[in-house]
Design a protein around this motif. Structure first.
Motif, PDB file in Angstrom:
ATOM      1  N   ILE A 142       0.851  -1.192   0.000  1.00 44.77           N
ATOM      2  CA  ILE A 142       0.000   0.000   0.000  1.00 44.77           C
ATOM      3  C   ILE A 142       0.885   1.240   0.000  1.00 44.77           C
ATOM      4  O   ILE A 142       1.754   1.388   0.865  1.00 44.77           O
ATOM      5  N   LYS A 143       0.639   2.127  -0.927  1.00 45.23           N
ATOM      6  CA  LYS A 143       1.432   3.346  -1.033  1.00 45.23           C
ATOM      7  C   LYS A 143       0.704   4.515  -0.375  1.00 45.23           C
ATOM      8  O   LYS A 143      -0.441   4.805  -0.719  1.00 45.23           O
ATOM      9  N   PRO A 144       1.346   5.195   0.579  1.00 42.94           N
ATOM     10  CA  PRO A 144       0.718   6.390   1.167  1.00 42.94           C
ATOM     11  C   PRO A 144       0.535   7.476   0.107  1.00 42.94           C
ATOM     12  O   PRO A 144       1.304   7.558  -0.853  1.00 42.94           O
ATOM     13  N   ALA A 145      -0.468   8.302   0.300  1.00 40.64           N
ATOM     14  CA  ALA A 145      -0.801   9.321  -0.701  1.00 40.64           C
ATOM     15  C   ALA A 145       0.358  10.268  -0.970  1.00 40.64           C
ATOM     16  O   ALA A 145       0.553  10.700  -2.105  1.00 40.64           O
ATOM     17  N   ASP A 146       1.142  10.597   0.049  1.00 43.14           N
ATOM     18  CA  ASP A 146       2.250  11.528  -0.167  1.00 43.14           C
ATOM     19  C   ASP A 146       3.598  10.805  -0.140  1.00 43.14           C
ATOM     20  O   ASP A 146       4.640  11.438   0.012  1.00 43.14           O
ATOM     21  N   ASN A 160       1.032   2.600  12.171  1.00 50.39           N
ATOM     22  CA  ASN A 160       0.689   3.920  12.697  1.00 50.39           C
ATOM     23  C   ASN A 160       0.778   4.996  11.606  1.00 50.39           C
ATOM     24  O   ASN A 160       1.195   6.129  11.858  1.00 50.39           O
ATOM     25  N   ILE A 161       0.397   4.600  10.383  1.00 53.52           N
ATOM     26  CA  ILE A 161       0.323   5.561   9.281  1.00 53.52           C
ATOM     27  C   ILE A 161      -1.085   6.145   9.249  1.00 53.52           C
ATOM     28  O   ILE A 161      -2.060   5.415   9.069  1.00 53.52           O
ATOM     29  N   ARG A 162      -1.194   7.430   9.437  1.00 51.89           N
ATOM     30  CA  ARG A 162      -2.505   8.066   9.585  1.00 51.89           C
ATOM     31  C   ARG A 162      -3.023   8.691   8.302  1.00 51.89           C
ATOM     32  O   ARG A 162      -4.189   9.060   8.223  1.00 51.89           O
ATOM     33  N   GLN A 163      -2.182   8.791   7.305  1.00 54.92           N
ATOM     34  CA  GLN A 163      -2.636   9.389   6.058  1.00 54.92           C
ATOM     35  C   GLN A 163      -3.367   8.367   5.194  1.00 54.92           C
ATOM     36  O   GLN A 163      -3.289   7.157   5.429  1.00 54.92           O
ATOM     37  N   ALA A 164      -4.080   8.852   4.209  1.00 55.12           N
ATOM     38  CA  ALA A 164      -4.816   7.970   3.308  1.00 55.12           C
ATOM     39  C   ALA A 164      -3.860   7.323   2.309  1.00 55.12           C
ATOM     40  O   ALA A 164      -2.802   7.882   2.008  1.00 55.12           O
ATOM     41  N   PRO A 165      -4.217   6.149   1.796  1.00 58.19           N
ATOM     42  CA  PRO A 165      -3.397   5.554   0.745  1.00 58.19           C
ATOM     43  C   PRO A 165      -3.597   6.261  -0.591  1.00 58.19           C
ATOM     44  O   PRO A 165      -4.599   6.954  -0.800  1.00 58.19           O
ATOM     45  N   GLN A 166      -2.650   6.087  -1.475  1.00 54.61           N
ATOM     46  CA  GLN A 166      -2.757   6.663  -2.815  1.00 54.61           C
ATOM     47  C   GLN A 166      -3.946   6.077  -3.562  1.00 54.61           C
ATOM     48  O   GLN A 166      -4.683   6.795  -4.243  1.00 54.61           O
ATOM     49  N   LEU A 167      -4.132   4.755  -3.454  1.00 53.01           N
ATOM     50  CA  LEU A 167      -5.228   4.063  -4.132  1.00 53.01           C
ATOM     51  C   LEU A 167      -6.292   3.707  -3.101  1.00 53.01           C
ATOM     52  O   LEU A 167      -6.081   2.843  -2.249  1.00 53.01           O
ATOM     53  N   LYS A 168      -7.422   4.363  -3.198  1.00 56.24           N
ATOM     54  CA  LYS A 168      -8.471   4.223  -2.185  1.00 56.24           C
ATOM     55  C   LYS A 168      -9.563   3.259  -2.647  1.00 56.24           C
ATOM     56  O   LYS A 168      -9.708   2.984  -3.833  1.00 56.24           O
ATOM     57  N   HIS A 169     -10.345   2.803  -1.680  1.00 56.71           N
ATOM     58  CA  HIS A 169     -11.473   1.918  -1.961  1.00 56.71           C
ATOM     59  C   HIS A 169     -12.697   2.717  -2.397  1.00 56.71           C
ATOM     60  O   HIS A 169     -13.727   2.747  -1.738  1.00 56.71           O
TER      61      HIS A 169
END
Length: 241
Positions: A142-146, A160-169
């Motif tokens: 899973i790649k984080p958005a940034d 503990n990654i709080r940001q959204a992923p690059q590819l969302k559901h």
């Protein structure tokens, strides 16, 4: 409270899809060999050796699934999910998915997913590599958005990654099903029937439906994939070396 309970049940539903993944002994529907170039597909150096020989997608590809006489077009994203996308495109090219069923379809109490890609047809099967005679499993990716690179092996909550992923559901997302072990995805995939953001950071999205979502909406449990074909981007399929 009801929403939280529903989300928990849905997570358990997907987690249970390959409960016996460590003891699979079935053979795939179809086998084949593919001549592929080699590249590391931006894989972290520490994963290159463990994943040596695995397919990866160094770019994008387009796949058409034919279900009930209608085409479903998938845009597969190897830029943000190279291992997961490469695994899928490799299996499509082998003819693995041809004639397999959608063994789970969940629309109640609200639209959720259609899930297929199991050679056993009961939610416990995966792809047996004809060379190793063992089930090929891939790490959670899973790649984080940034982020510049995907993270592997653990869910976002675990890391503990709080940001959204690059590819969302989003509705029409193409993602891999797995057991409770994050690194247990093999061949089973699902397509979301609605936005299911509570799965973000827990399961690997690697593409989206770009055409034929109305056909996905009509899929019933037991419907078969008549054919799966790579129509564009096959030259981007490589191996990790």
């Amino acid at each position: 409270m009801g929403r939280f309970l529903l989300a928990s049940l849905m997570l358990l539903y997907l987690v249970g899809c390959q409960a016996n993944a460590d003891s699979i002994s079935s053979t795939p529907t179809s086998e084949g060999t593919i001549a592929m170039s080699s590249t590391n597909c931006n894989i972290p150096p520490e994963l290159v050796q463990p994943l040596q020989g695995y397919p990866c997608l160094n770019g994008t590809a387009t796949v058409d699934l034919v279900v009930n006489g209608q085409a479903i077009t998938l845009e597969v994203n190897g830029v943000d999910a190279p291992v997961t996308a490469g695994n899928f495109v490799d299996l499509v090219q082998r003819g693995f998915y041809n004639n397999l069923t959608f063994h789970r379809v969940v629309r109640e109490p609200q639209p959720f997913v259609v899930q297929g890609g199991d050679p056993k047809g009961n939610g416990t099967g995966g792809f047996i590599d004809p060379q190793t005679k063992r089930e090929r499993v891939i790490p959670l990716e899973i790649k984080p958005a940034d982020g510049k690179q995907a993270v592997y092996g653990r869910t976002f909550p675990e890391q503990n990654i709080r940001q959204a992923p690059q590819l969302k559901h989003n509705r029409g997302a193409l993602a891999m099903a797995r057991s409770q072990n994050p690194n247990s995805a093999s061949s089973q995939f699902y397509i979301t029937l609605a936005e299911t953001s509570f799965l973000d950071g827990n399961y690997a999205v690697f593409g989206y439906v770009t055409k034929g979502m109305e056909t996905v909406d009509k899929i019933k449990q037991g419907d078969r994939i008549t054919s799966a074909t790579v129509t564009k981007g096959l030259e981007n399929l490589t191996t990790i070396k």
